[in-house]
Scaffold this motif. Structure first.
Motif, PDB file in Angstrom:
ATOM      1  N   GLU A   1     -13.118  20.931  43.048  1.00 46.84           N
ATOM      2  CA  GLU A   1     -13.290  21.385  41.553  1.00 46.84           C
ATOM      3  C   GLU A   1     -11.839  22.158  41.494  1.00 46.84           C
ATOM      4  O   GLU A   1     -11.540  22.982  42.266  1.00 46.84           O
ATOM      5  CB  GLU A   1     -14.289  22.383  41.250  1.00 46.84           C
TER       6      GLU A   1
ATOM      7  N   LYS B   1     -23.678  20.531  25.734  1.00 44.97           N
ATOM      8  CA  LYS B   1     -23.185  19.554  26.707  1.00 44.97           C
ATOM      9  C   LYS B   1     -23.391  18.091  26.294  1.00 44.97           C
ATOM     10  O   LYS B   1     -22.569  17.176  26.440  1.00 44.97           O
ATOM     11  CB  LYS B   1     -23.899  19.729  27.840  1.00 44.97           C
TER      12      LYS B   1
ATOM     13  N   LEU C   1     -21.015  14.027  41.011  1.00 43.57           N
ATOM     14  CA  LEU C   1     -19.419  13.795  41.611  1.00 43.57           C
ATOM     15  C   LEU C   1     -18.997  14.355  42.879  1.00 43.57           C
ATOM     16  O   LEU C   1     -19.298  15.705  42.955  1.00 43.57           O
ATOM     17  CB  LEU C   1     -18.489  14.385  40.322  1.00 43.57           C
TER      18      LEU C   1
ATOM     19  N   GLU D   1     -27.104  13.736  35.084  1.00 46.84           N
ATOM     20  CA  GLU D   1     -25.859  12.988  35.267  1.00 46.84           C
ATOM     21  C   GLU D   1     -25.577  12.841  36.681  1.00 46.84           C
ATOM     22  O   GLU D   1     -26.207  13.282  37.699  1.00 46.84           O
ATOM     23  CB  GLU D   1     -24.707  13.771  34.657  1.00 46.84           C
TER      24      GLU D   1
ATOM     25  N   VAL E   1     -27.202  24.563  35.166  1.00 50.84           N
ATOM     26  CA  VAL E   1     -27.245  23.588  35.941  1.00 50.84           C
ATOM     27  C   VAL E   1     -27.814  23.295  37.233  1.00 50.84           C
ATOM     28  O   VAL E   1     -27.706  24.279  38.090  1.00 50.84           O
ATOM     29  CB  VAL E   1     -25.420  23.269  36.203  1.00 50.84           C
TER      30      VAL E   1
HETATM   31  P1  AMP Z   1     -21.215  23.563  34.506  1.00 52.72           P
HETATM   32  O1  AMP Z   1     -22.003  24.501  33.888  1.00 52.72           O
HETATM   33  O2  AMP Z   1     -21.425  21.884  33.859  1.00 52.72           O
HETATM   34  O3  AMP Z   1     -19.843  23.582  34.777  1.00 52.72           O
HETATM   35  O4  AMP Z   1     -21.629  23.259  35.927  1.00 52.72           O
HETATM   36  C1  AMP Z   1     -21.546  24.296  36.913  1.00 52.72           C
HETATM   37  C2  AMP Z   1     -21.472  23.727  38.295  1.00 52.72           C
HETATM   38  O5  AMP Z   1     -22.100  22.815  38.637  1.00 52.72           O
HETATM   39  C3  AMP Z   1     -19.984  23.165  38.219  1.00 52.72           C
HETATM   40  O6  AMP Z   1     -18.823  24.063  38.320  1.00 52.72           O
HETATM   41  C4  AMP Z   1     -20.184  22.324  39.611  1.00 52.72           C
HETATM   42  O7  AMP Z   1     -19.652  22.892  40.685  1.00 52.72           O
HETATM   43  C5  AMP Z   1     -21.316  21.794  39.234  1.00 52.72           C
HETATM   44  N1  AMP Z   1     -21.554  20.547  38.830  1.00 52.72           N
HETATM   45  C6  AMP Z   1     -21.549  20.328  37.400  1.00 52.72           C
HETATM   46  N2  AMP Z   1     -21.586  19.080  37.042  1.00 52.72           N
HETATM   47  C7  AMP Z   1     -21.694  18.298  38.389  1.00 52.72           C
HETATM   48  C8  AMP Z   1     -21.749  16.805  38.696  1.00 52.72           C
HETATM   49  N3  AMP Z   1     -21.745  15.934  37.648  1.00 52.72           N
HETATM   50  N4  AMP Z   1     -21.549  16.599  39.924  1.00 52.72           N
HETATM   51  C9  AMP Z   1     -21.210  17.568  40.813  1.00 52.72           C
HETATM   52  N5  AMP Z   1     -21.386  18.984  40.695  1.00 52.72           N
HETATM   53  C10 AMP Z   1     -21.573  19.171  39.543  1.00 52.72           C
END
Ligand code: AMP
Ligand code: GLY
Length: 436
Positions: free
Chosen positions: A192, A103, A188, A185, A153
């Motif tokens: 989605e 990442k 947000l 981070e 996450v």
């Molecule tokens: P990822 O593995 O990075 O896709 O993250 C898994 C899930 O966490 C995502 O599908 C989002 O629902 C949530 N998520 C990840 N990053 C963020 C962010 N910066 N703000 C809000 N939700 C996030």
């Protein structure tokens, strides 16, 4: 063509089902496959990450094209090894796989090339991470740098929770080596969607969108899973958003990867948060989503093999006009073993009934096998993806749940609200269109 498909989940069943329908498909092998895939491909007992044996098999069978489903083997260099052996592959190089495998790599690429993503910091040491946290407002998003089976996450609701999370990750307690480096981070706040595009290093071929339901419980509650259902296209999608996703995220990323000396080939899956109409990148994956791929393949109305082969040969520009999608919506309901995503029992008996016989419906298998007496058994957490088409999201939802209702599996469960956001949006639109 002789094709080897790597993987054994619902995504691979959907890909196998489409590939097998191509006139150009002479033989289709799948490693390791599952009971559903065995209906359209010859399953071979090789693990999806067993790079040496996969390469040896491809050479031995004179495979013309290897299609790689999951990310694991790409991250360890399967595509590079196949190309060294002069075997064509749909899937990216080890260097390009960092887009999903690290990442930190993906975030630094976005920062360098002005690709919109959440503000972030990268950390390997607990004290600096904690100092950064005190300068943020909750909720705070904390991610492992490396792959953590979709669980790396954490969205911390307070500074204290964030501090505890970084301690557990960086000390290796919660995610082992995958958490020795972390990203912290900005949260947000939006809705989605997933967007998919093919790239052959030069040309980008945008595919379509989907929306996934990651949480285990109805109303999007409870722990995250690999995905409890999905539908395509995403209800938020429109021409303007599609253009912004292509112009602001996908195209600059493909250009950036080429400029960095690791051109991207294969399928790019963007996890996007739409905030006030603007698409912001959450993450990239280097594979089709699971279960997003199941509705995508139901909607695909052209020769998948032709498209993937052109992508692997660097001739995507020749097939731009060949990609067609059904106008209908497709919706997939995942049936999982009770207890998933925690611990669950395997080898429980499933009776599919007449679920697969409904028109416009397909039951994709994820974790299944037949026992010697011919009974279908569960072998994993996510087990089936019951997928149906409909002229509206409501119809697709009704068709998928009608088929799901015909399956008898006392040890399984499923969410009853797949597509709920789109259903609500569809009702709102209907209300708006009634003349007063
Ligand atoms: P990822 O593995 O990075 O896709 O993250 C898994 C899930 O966490 C995502 O599908 C989002 O629902 C949530 N998520 C990840 N990053 C963020 C962010 N910066 N703000 C809000 N939700 C996030
Ligand atoms: N369904 C989410 C993923 O495949 O990562």
């Amino acid at each position: 063509m002789k094709i080897l498909l790597v993987g054994g989940g619902g995504r691979e069943h959907a890909l196998a089902w489409q590939l097998a329908q191509s006139d150009r498909c002479e033989a289709l092998y799948c490693a390791p496959g599952n009971a559903g895939i065995a209906e359209c491909a010859e399953c071979v007992d090789i693990g999806a990450e067993d790079v040496n044996t996969l390469v040896a098999f491809a050479k031995d069978k004179a495979i013309d094209l290897v299609v790689v489903g999951p990310e694991g083997a790409l991250v360890t260099g399967l595509a590079d090894r196949l190309l060294e052996a002069n075997i064509k592959v749909f899937g990216c190089s080890k260097a390009a796989a960092q887009l999903e495998g690290s990442k930190g790599f993906m975030k630094d690429l976005c920062a360098k090339y002005d690709i919109p993503t959440a503000a972030y910091g990268r950390f390997t040491d607990i004290e600096s991470a904690k100092k950064f946290i005190t300068q943020q407002d909750a909720p705070i998003v904390i991610k492992t740098d490396g792959l953590a089976a979709g669980k790396g996450v954490i969205i911390a609701q307070s500074i204290e929770e964030a501090e505890k999370t970084v301690e557990d990750m960086l000390s290796g307690v919660s995610f082992g080596d995958a958490g020795r480096e972390i990203i912290i981070e900005q949260f947000l706040d939006g809705e989605e969607l997933s967007f998919f595009a093919l790239a052959d290093g030069k040309t980008v071929l945008p595919l379509t969108s989907a929306q996934d339901h990651k949480q285990v419980g109805e109303g999007d509650t409870g722990p995250n899973t690999g995905g409890m259902g999905a539908y395509s296209p995403a209800h938020m999608m429109n021409e303007e958003l599609g253009r912004k996703i292509n112009d602001n995220l996908i195209q600059p990323t493909i250009k950036a990867m080429a400029a960095e000396g690791c051109p991207f080939t294969g399928v790019l899956f963007a996890g996007i948060m739409v905030v006030k109409g603007e698409p912001i990148l959450i993450e990239y994956n280097i594979r089709f989503g699971d279960p997003e791929c199941q509705p995508l393949m139901m909607r695909l109305d052209c020769d998948l093999l032709e498209i993937l082969d052109a992508c692997a040969e660097g001739r995507l520009d020749e097939v731009q006009d060949q990609i067609h999608w059904r106008d209908e919506t497709a919706l997939c309901v995942v049936m999982a073993a009770k207890g998933y995503p925690g611990s669950y029992v395997k080898d429980t008996v499933i009776d599919l009934g007449k679920s697969d016989l409904e028109p416009g419906t397909k039951v994709f298998h994820a974790g299944t096998k037949y026992d010697p007496s011919g009974k279908l058994l569960s072998t994993g957490g996510r087990v089936l993806g019951v997928t149906a088409l409909g002229t509206t999201i409501e119809q697709a939802n009704q068709n998928a749940y009608r088929a799901t209702g015909q399956i008898t599996w006392p040890d399984g469960f499923y969410r009853r609200d797949i597509g709920w956001r789109a259903l609500e949006a569809e009702k709102e639109n209907e209300k708006k269109s009634i003349p007063c």
